[in-house]
Design a protein around this motif. Structure first.
Motif, PDB file in Angstrom:
ATOM      1  N   ASN A  81       2.006   9.760  -5.394  1.00  0.00           N
ATOM      2  CA  ASN A  81       3.061  10.885  -5.151  1.00  0.00           C
ATOM      3  C   ASN A  81       3.487  11.634  -6.213  1.00  0.00           C
ATOM      4  N   SER A  82       4.728  10.686  -6.057  1.00  0.00           N
ATOM      5  CA  SER A  82       5.721  11.090  -7.513  1.00  0.00           C
ATOM      6  C   SER A  82       5.256  11.450  -8.205  1.00  0.00           C
ATOM      7  N   SER A  83       4.619  11.192  -8.842  1.00  0.00           N
ATOM      8  CA  SER A  83       4.119  11.039 -10.564  1.00  0.00           C
ATOM      9  C   SER A  83       2.955  12.368 -10.505  1.00  0.00           C
ATOM     10  N   ARG A  84       3.108  12.826  -9.470  1.00  0.00           N
ATOM     11  CA  ARG A  84       1.313  14.375  -9.177  1.00  0.00           C
ATOM     12  C   ARG A  84       2.522  15.585 -10.054  1.00  0.00           C
ATOM     13  N   HIS A 124       1.040  -1.247  -0.093  1.00  0.00           N
ATOM     14  CA  HIS A 124      -0.031  -0.071  -0.091  1.00  0.00           C
ATOM     15  C   HIS A 124       1.008   1.098   0.546  1.00  0.00           C
ATOM     16  N   ASN A 125       1.722   1.500   0.698  1.00  0.00           N
ATOM     17  CA  ASN A 125       2.982   2.647   0.835  1.00  0.00           C
ATOM     18  C   ASN A 125       3.787   2.757  -0.374  1.00  0.00           C
ATOM     19  N   GLU A 126       3.882   1.815  -0.667  1.00  0.00           N
ATOM     20  CA  GLU A 126       4.641   1.785  -2.259  1.00  0.00           C
ATOM     21  C   GLU A 126       3.399   2.236  -3.201  1.00  0.00           C
ATOM     22  N   TYR A 127       2.676   1.824  -3.371  1.00  0.00           N
ATOM     23  CA  TYR A 127       1.088   2.669  -4.061  1.00  0.00           C
ATOM     24  C   TYR A 127       1.400   3.594  -4.534  1.00  0.00           C
ATOM     25  N   VAL A 128       1.045   4.502  -3.004  1.00  0.00           N
ATOM     26  CA  VAL A 128       0.977   6.208  -2.250  1.00  0.00           C
ATOM     27  C   VAL A 128       2.007   6.695  -2.966  1.00  0.00           C
ATOM     28  N   ARG A 129       3.488   6.288  -2.959  1.00  0.00           N
ATOM     29  CA  ARG A 129       4.533   6.473  -2.787  1.00  0.00           C
ATOM     30  C   ARG A 129       4.614   6.853  -5.078  1.00  0.00           C
ATOM     31  N   LYS A 130       4.174   5.936  -5.806  1.00  0.00           N
ATOM     32  CA  LYS A 130       4.068   5.880  -7.110  1.00  0.00           C
ATOM     33  C   LYS A 130       2.353   6.937  -7.173  1.00  0.00           C
TER      34      LYS A 130
END
Length: 145
Positions: free
Chosen positions: A141-144, A133-139
Motif C-alpha cells: 500500500n505504501s508503494s502505490r 502478512h499485514n506488514e507485506y500489505v502495508r509495504k
C-alpha cells in the motif's frame, strides 16, 4: 488445476502434525498437482504450479536466445539464476487438497500449525503469521503510485 485459474483470496490455513498444508478451495488445487515451493527476494514462501514455473523458465530462456544486447542478456541470465536458486522443493497435492511442507522449509521459516495464504494470480504467498502478512500489505500500500 492449481494455477490454471486466477488464484485470488486470503485464508488462514492449518498445518497438521505431519507438516501437511490444507490448501483452500480458491487455489483450485487437485489431487496430483505438482507444486513448486520457492522463496521470493523478501524470504516469503511462494507456491506455484510446476507447469507454470516451467513456462516462465522457457520464456526467459527464449528471451535469452533472442537478445543481442549484452546488458539485456546479463539481466535475463540473472533472472533465470534467481528463479533456479529460489526453488526450495516440490510437493504433490493429495486427494484431500493437502501438500507436504518439507522439514527444511518448515524449520527455516519457523512455520507453526497455521499459516496465512494470499492468492496472487498464478501462485500463493505463504505467511507464517498475521503480522508478517499485514506488514507485506502495508509495504504494498505504501508503494502505490
Amino acid at each position: 488445476m492449481f494455477g490454471e485459474d486466477l488464484i485470488l483470496g486470503y485464508k488462514k490455513c492449518r498445518i497438521d502434525d505431519k507438516h501437511r498444508l490444507f490448501l483452500p478451495k480458491f487455489s483450485f488445487s487437485e489431487k496430483g498437482d505438482s507444486i513448486a515451493i520457492s522463496e521470493d527476494e523478501n524470504g516469503i514462501i511462494l507456491l506455484s504450479n510446476i507447469i507454470s514455473l516451467k513456462q516462465k523458465i522457457a520464456s526467459l530462456e527464449k528471451s535469452v536466445g533472442s537478445s543481442e544486447n549484452m546488458k539485456s542478456l546479463e539481466l535475463l541470465y540473472l533472472k533465470l539464476e534467481r528463479l533456479y536458486v529460489s526453488c526450495l522443493a516440490t510437493s504433490k497435492v493429495d486427494s484431500q487438497r493437502r501438500m507436504l511442507i518439507p522439514e527444511g522449509v518448515y524449520d527455516k521459516h519457523k512455520i507453526n500449525d497455521t499459516v496465512i495464504l494470499q492468492g496472487c494470480g498464478d501462485h500463493l504467498k505463504v505467511f507464517d503469521n498475521e503480522e508478517s502478512h499485514n506488514e507485506y500489505v502495508r509495504k504494498l500500500n505504501s508503494s502505490r503510485i
